[in-house]
Design an enzyme around this catalytic site. Structure first.
Site, PDB file in Angstrom:
ATOM      1  N   ARG A  47       0.844  -1.195   0.000  1.00  0.00           N
ATOM      2  CA  ARG A  47       0.000   0.000   0.000  1.00  0.00           C
ATOM      3  C   ARG A  47       0.877   1.241   0.000  1.00  0.00           C
ATOM      4  O   ARG A  47       1.946   1.248   0.613  1.00  0.00           O
ATOM      5  CB  ARG A  47      -0.875   0.040   1.256  1.00  0.00           C
ATOM      6  CG  ARG A  47      -1.508  -1.270   1.642  1.00  0.00           C
ATOM      7  CD  ARG A  47      -2.295  -1.126   2.942  1.00  0.00           C
ATOM      8  NE  ARG A  47      -3.353  -0.163   2.811  1.00  0.00           N
ATOM      9  CZ  ARG A  47      -4.660  -0.457   2.795  1.00  0.00           C
ATOM     10  NH1 ARG A  47      -5.064  -1.698   2.936  1.00  0.00           N
ATOM     11  NH2 ARG A  47      -5.558   0.486   2.668  1.00  0.00           N
ATOM     12  N   ALA A 103     -14.935  -0.519   7.073  1.00  0.00           N
ATOM     13  CA  ALA A 103     -15.140   0.686   7.872  1.00  0.00           C
ATOM     14  C   ALA A 103     -16.631   1.035   7.944  1.00  0.00           C
ATOM     15  O   ALA A 103     -17.126   1.473   8.986  1.00  0.00           O
ATOM     16  CB  ALA A 103     -14.348   1.839   7.270  1.00  0.00           C
TER      17      ALA A 103
HETATM   18  C1  LIG Z   1      -3.392   2.700  12.767  1.00  0.00           C
HETATM   19  C2  LIG Z   1      -4.401   2.136  11.813  1.00  0.00           C
HETATM   20  C3  LIG Z   1      -4.319   2.443  10.449  1.00  0.00           C
HETATM   21  C4  LIG Z   1      -5.234   1.910   9.536  1.00  0.00           C
HETATM   22  N1  LIG Z   1      -5.138   2.276   8.221  1.00  0.00           N
HETATM   23  C5  LIG Z   1      -6.076   1.814   7.342  1.00  0.00           C
HETATM   24  C6  LIG Z   1      -6.040   2.189   5.971  1.00  0.00           C
HETATM   25  O1  LIG Z   1      -5.168   2.917   5.534  1.00  0.00           O
HETATM   26  N2  LIG Z   1      -6.983   1.690   5.129  1.00  0.00           N
HETATM   27  C7  LIG Z   1      -7.975   0.864   5.575  1.00  0.00           C
HETATM   28  O2  LIG Z   1      -8.825   0.446   4.779  1.00  0.00           O
HETATM   29  N3  LIG Z   1      -8.034   0.481   6.871  1.00  0.00           N
HETATM   30  C8  LIG Z   1      -7.119   0.937   7.763  1.00  0.00           C
HETATM   31  N4  LIG Z   1      -7.186   0.564   9.088  1.00  0.00           N
HETATM   32  C9  LIG Z   1      -8.230  -0.384   9.496  1.00  0.00           C
HETATM   33  C10 LIG Z   1      -9.584   0.278   9.501  1.00  0.00           C
HETATM   34  O3  LIG Z   1      -9.552   1.495  10.202  1.00  0.00           O
HETATM   35  C11 LIG Z   1     -10.561  -0.689  10.127  1.00  0.00           C
HETATM   36  O4  LIG Z   1     -10.521  -1.897   9.378  1.00  0.00           O
HETATM   37  C12 LIG Z   1     -12.013  -0.226  10.095  1.00  0.00           C
HETATM   38  O5  LIG Z   1     -12.121   1.158  10.109  1.00  0.00           O
HETATM   39  C13 LIG Z   1     -12.760  -0.802  11.295  1.00  0.00           C
HETATM   40  O6  LIG Z   1     -12.394  -0.044  12.420  1.00  0.00           O
HETATM   41  P1  LIG Z   1     -12.354  -0.562  13.915  1.00  0.00           P
HETATM   42  O7  LIG Z   1     -12.636   0.644  14.739  1.00  0.00           O
HETATM   43  O8  LIG Z   1     -13.196  -1.754  14.096  1.00  0.00           O
HETATM   44  O9  LIG Z   1     -10.854  -1.041  14.140  1.00  0.00           O
HETATM   45  P2  LIG Z   1      -9.511  -0.201  14.214  1.00  0.00           P
HETATM   46  O10 LIG Z   1      -9.525   0.925  13.267  1.00  0.00           O
HETATM   47  O11 LIG Z   1      -8.411  -1.184  14.087  1.00  0.00           O
HETATM   48  O12 LIG Z   1      -9.509   0.420  15.691  1.00  0.00           O
HETATM   49  C14 LIG Z   1      -9.287  -0.334  16.856  1.00  0.00           C
HETATM   50  C15 LIG Z   1      -8.725   0.583  17.937  1.00  0.00           C
HETATM   51  O13 LIG Z   1      -8.664  -0.134  19.151  1.00  0.00           O
HETATM   52  C16 LIG Z   1      -7.465   0.201  19.824  1.00  0.00           C
HETATM   53  N5  LIG Z   1      -7.144  -0.868  20.782  1.00  0.00           N
HETATM   54  C17 LIG Z   1      -6.768  -2.151  20.478  1.00  0.00           C
HETATM   55  N6  LIG Z   1      -6.578  -2.852  21.625  1.00  0.00           N
HETATM   56  C18 LIG Z   1      -6.836  -2.008  22.646  1.00  0.00           C
HETATM   57  C19 LIG Z   1      -6.801  -2.155  24.064  1.00  0.00           C
HETATM   58  N7  LIG Z   1      -6.487  -3.323  24.640  1.00  0.00           N
HETATM   59  N8  LIG Z   1      -7.112  -1.079  24.832  1.00  0.00           N
HETATM   60  C20 LIG Z   1      -7.443   0.105  24.267  1.00  0.00           C
HETATM   61  N9  LIG Z   1      -7.486   0.293  22.923  1.00  0.00           N
HETATM   62  C21 LIG Z   1      -7.189  -0.746  22.119  1.00  0.00           C
HETATM   63  C22 LIG Z   1      -6.479   0.333  18.665  1.00  0.00           C
HETATM   64  O14 LIG Z   1      -5.342   1.080  19.040  1.00  0.00           O
HETATM   65  C23 LIG Z   1      -7.324   1.048  17.615  1.00  0.00           C
HETATM   66  O15 LIG Z   1      -7.259   2.450  17.738  1.00  0.00           O
HETATM   67  C24 LIG Z   1      -6.261   1.051  10.014  1.00  0.00           C
HETATM   68  C25 LIG Z   1      -6.341   0.733  11.381  1.00  0.00           C
HETATM   69  C26 LIG Z   1      -5.435   1.269  12.278  1.00  0.00           C
HETATM   70  C27 LIG Z   1      -5.553   0.923  13.754  1.00  0.00           C
END
Ligand SMILES: Cc1cc2nc3c(=O)[nH]c(=O)nc-3n(C[C@H](O)[C@H](O)[C@H](O)COP(=O)(O)OP(=O)(O)OC[C@H]3O[C@@H](n4cnc5c(N)ncnc54)[C@H](O)[C@@H]3O)c2cc1C
Length: 452
Positions: free
Chosen positions: A216, A348
């Protein structure tokens, strides 16, 4: 219009008028803390933020715990289609998001030698909503600022080490930085490597390799000289277009975003080597270029201009039998509950839908019936999410196994109406009563057992 395959799952759904839906709370903001429901959300990604924002709108009180001590502008392109974009619109964020997003009006699909197979129209506004495709860090910042402006208690540097629930006491909680915190509901929005899953499943489940990895990159077009190379200057046009090259077990997507100023590339290829997943693991330039060495020369020309790559090992998981702990005081949402393949372009969006729908279900169920409300929410969400996941698998297989004669609409990225013309907030208001009554009548069943 396609049938909505999720709709038959929960029995009859009353046809409510918009006025009746509004009466229930649809698209309304409840007085602060009016439900009395206290929620701890673990993880401040898009799932956690969406759940927190909608929860505050529905009168719940929320604390978000996020392990990162500061918010980093990590990542590259991320997509929110009409089904989640409608919430950004409803929250008043359109004017901030639209200018920072790409607006690809079409998807031009090629075979590896560069023959154009299909031009798929890509409307950016449809179904009373907008699609927001842009840099993850930039979109994230807009949502985070909005959450802060609502006064949501966001605690960075809070890594949750333990989850617990006490059904008899009617509460659940976490251990974080040595402190024990409790609430009516804990939401595990802690991503694909979720620790909250352990309490739900009773065991650690390991992610599995999807068999693919993705190189990417996101870079500045002018600095990279995209407009100065005749092989890449088409990407510098003042028109956002998504370009795709589809080969055996490989596909390459490139787009110009923000009126040709930013270039985003994702190159998906076979890779069983590792199942480690990181958004910052560096990719090897020679390995990237080797994949496209015999392809349309435009592919190597674009990729060779990228200053750096991330080598993202794409992990996957089998569907969980349930997203809830035994007492239904812990609910998983977003990637913690259901990771998506990028070919679904829905990870997302479904994370946002989960969070919004959960906030509504809690409002309708009320503080005295949190577990029932949460189980009802799961029954309304599970099949829809599974269908969206499967769409990602079938698109990947369709592209990676395309025959030389395949072209035209058969190559399209699926954009079915049942998926995109959907309003998770409205749907929850309309379907909750029927689903809750069915649950009370028939008792709780693991949702995986309800799949056909
Ligand atoms: C740093 C990062 C960059 C990404 N970049 C992209 C991208 O460029 N393109 C794309 O398509 N998807 C990307 N993603 C994935 C995308 O954001 C997710 O697949 C989607 O948005 C679903 O989001 P989510 O909130 O379920 O998970 P996530 O976006 O993964 O968020 C989970 C959050 O939980 C936090 N967390 C985990 N364990 C703990 C804990 N024990 N205690 C407290 N907090 C915790 C993590 O730090 C994170 O901030 C990225 C994810 C992250 C974390």
């Amino acid at each position: 219009m396609d049938a909505h395959p999720h709709s038959e799952l929960n029995g009859a759904q009353p046809e409510l008028t918009d006025d009746e839906l509004r009466e229930l709370g649809f698209a309304q903001v409840a007085p602060p803390n009016s439900s009395g429901i206290r929620i701890i959300i673990v993880g401040c990604g898009f799932a956690g933020l969406a759940c927190a924002i909608e929860s505050v709108r529905k009168g719940h009180s929320v604390t978000i715990l996020e392990k990162y001590p500061q918010v980093k502008n990590v990542g590259d392109v991320i997509s929110f289609n009409f089904n989640s974009g409608r919430f950004f619109l409803r929250w008043g964020l359109h004017d901030k998001l639209w200018p920072i997003c790409g607006h690809a009006s079409e998807f031009r699909i090629h075979n590896p030698s560069g023959e154009l197979l299909q031009v798929q129209p890509f409307p950016q506004a449809q179904f009373d909503s907008y699609a927001y495709n842009g840099h993850r860090g930039e979109i994230y910042e807009v949502l985070l600022d909005h959450a802060k402006s609502l006064g949501i208690d966001i605690r960075l540097g809070h890594s949750v080490s333990e989850f617990w629930e006490d059904p008899n006491a009617g509460e659940a909680g976490v251990i974080v930085n040595g402190e024990r915190m409790s609430a009516d509901l804990v939401v595990g929005a802690d991503g694909v490597r979720s620790t909250a899953r352990r309490l739900v499943l009773g065991v650690d489940d390991k992610p599995k390799s999807s068999g693919y990895a993705i190189y990417r990159t996101w870079f500045n077009a002018q600095a990279a000289g995209i407009d100065r190379d005749p092989l890449t200057s088409f990407l510098a046009e003042d028109k956002d277009v998504l370009y795709g090259w589809i080969g055996q077990d490989v596909h390459f997507l490139a787009s110009n975003c923000k009126r040709g100023t930013s270039i985003s590339c994702v190159l998906t290829h076979k890779d069983d080597a590792d199942i480690d997943e990181s958004w910052s693991f560096p990719g090897d330039r020679d390995a990237v270029l080797d994949i496209v060495k015999d392809w349309d020369p435009r592919c190597a020309a674009i990729l060779s201009k990228a200053p750096a790559f991330v080598d993202w090992k794409l992990v996957y998981r089998d569907p969980l039998p349930t997203w809830l702990s035994a007492g239904a005081r812990l609910a998983l949402i977003g990637d913690a509950a259901h990771p998506f393949l990028p070919t679904s372009v829905q990870g997302a969006s479904q994370a946002v839908e989960d969070g919004v729908a959960l906030a509504v279900a809690l409002q309708l169920g009320g503080k005295s019936a949190v577990p029932h409300a949460v189980r009802t929410w799961e029954s309304l969400r599970y099949k829809r999410v599974r269908l969206a996941q499967l769409l990602g698998e079938s698109t990947r297989d369709k592209w990676h196994r395309a025959k030389p004669a395949d072209r035209g609409a058969a190559m399209d990225l699926p954009r079915p109406e049942w998926l995109l013309d959907f309003d998770a907030e409205k749907h929850t208001y309309g379907a909750y009563a029927g689903a809750a009554a069915q649950l009370a009548r028939e008792g709780y069943q693991m949702p995986i057992d309800t799949l056909p």
